[in-house]
Design a protein around this motif. Structure first.
Motif, short mmCIF file in Angstrom:
data_model
loop_
_atom_site.label_atom_id
_atom_site.label_comp_id
_atom_site.label_asym_id
_atom_site.label_seq_id
_atom_site.Cartn_x
_atom_site.Cartn_y
_atom_site.Cartn_z
N HIS A 28 -6.56 -5.34 8.62
CA HIS A 28 -6.93 -4.73 7.33
C HIS A 28 -7.77 -5.74 6.57
O HIS A 28 -7.73 -6.93 6.86
N HIS A 70 0.81 -1.22 0.00
CA HIS A 70 0.00 0.00 0.00
C HIS A 70 0.84 1.27 0.00
O HIS A 70 0.35 2.33 -0.32
N HIS A 75 -9.47 1.54 -0.98
CA HIS A 75 -9.80 0.56 -2.03
C HIS A 75 -11.18 0.78 -2.63
O HIS A 75 -12.06 -0.08 -2.57
N PRO A 81 -8.54 -5.37 -3.39
CA PRO A 81 -7.46 -5.74 -4.31
C PRO A 81 -6.62 -6.93 -3.86
O PRO A 81 -5.68 -7.31 -4.55
N HIS A 82 -6.97 -7.54 -2.71
CA HIS A 82 -6.06 -8.55 -2.14
C HIS A 82 -6.46 -9.98 -2.54
O HIS A 82 -6.60 -10.87 -1.70
ZN LIG Z 1 -5.45 -3.09 1.18
#
Ligand SMILES: [Zn+2]
Length: 285
Positions: A189, A48, A121, A126-127
């Motif tokens: 997160h 990030h 995001h 996005p993970h």
């Molecule tokens: Zn993230």
């Protein structure tokens, strides 16, 4: 008589530039010795918070194809790489511009995509590199794109894709035997939502009130109260993002911290995406 020998390399290797280690790992599985791979972000760095460096611009300049995560994860440096590299092959819309997220079933898309509320995001989570089903889609898209750019080696890339798929099928059987169903975690997160969907565990709270927003004292108070009731199986965190805060929360609640590798190579024994996922899933048990 003079014989002039013109020597040209039989087949120059394809220069692949990958933003993140897992992308480089996939490109290596599919391209093997036909590609030179440069990975821009170190496994120890949190994805990030990356800034463009001159060495990254140089790598982008030489690339035949630039592969990236997408969904704005690289927004802090990718636009600058496109501009400063002056490399026409990798510009948006060109075959050498490979956004892996194009092949992903994206979750958590926001109806109004903007960053005004501070969510880092807005385009969705996005993970997805923790998601075997999406990694399979990305690998298929990647093999196709490599074949498009380098058609001479097209069958080579397709063969490597077939063996990647075979390995993944076998691993899925092993991973399916892991008992994560019914487990409940708090996460710093929003990193593990794709995994939760695929492996059947639950995320019952977040230290960040929104992705990228540090928690207020009030938010932490409420989280502690709910954790005392729910008794989750762990607090999930990566080594470089929120570890201190997770440890503080652990002291107050007695719930253990589980450190999950953030990318391929970020802890020993995670040299490719398969061993990375092995380690991630073992950590959760
Ligand atoms: Zn993230």
């Amino acid at each position: 008589m003079t014989v002039i020998i013109i020597s040209t390399p039989a087949y120059a290797k394809l220069n692949v530039c990958a933003t993140l280690p897992w992308i480089g790992s996939l490109a290596s599985e599919l391209g093997k010795d036909k590609v030179n791979i440069k990975v821009l972000v170190k496994p120890s760095q949190d994805p990030h918070f990356i800034e463009a460096k001159p060495s990254m611009i140089l790598a982008a300049r030489d690339a035949d194809i630039l592969m990236y995560n997408g969904l704005d994860l690289e927004i802090g440096y990718l636009p600058l790489l496109f501009e400063s590299s002056r490399n026409p092959r990798i510009q948006p819309g060109q075959p050498g511009n490979f956004d892996c997220s194009r092949f992903v079933n994206v979750i958590e898309k926001q109806p109004t995509a903007d960053r005004s509320m501070g969510d880092v995001h807005p385009l969705g989570n996005p993970h997805y590199h923790y998601s075997p089903s999406n990694i399979l889609r990305v690998a298929r898209g990647m093999a196709q794109e490599l074949s498009n750019i380098d058609p001479v080696n097209g069958s080579f890339y397709r063969t490597n894709l077939a063996s990647f798929e075979e390995r993944l099928r076998n691993r899925q059987i092993q991973w399916g035997n892991r008992s994560l169903k019914g487990k409940r975690y708090v996460s710093y997160h929003k990193l593990f939502e794709y995994m939760a969907n695929e492996f059947g565990f639950q995320l019952v709270g977040y230290v960040e009130p929104k992705p990228g927003i540090p928690p207020s004292a009030g938010h932490i108070e409420r989280l502690i109260e709910s954790m005392k009731k729910i008794r989750p199986d762990g607090i999930l965190v990566t080594p470089s993002y929120g570890l201190d805060e997770a440890q503080a929360l652990s002291k107050k609640t007695g719930v253990r911290v589980i450190v999950i590798p953030q990318d391929v190579g970020s802890v020993p024994g995670t040299n490719d995406w398969f061993s990375f996922m092995d380690t991630v899933l073992s950590s959760l048990q």
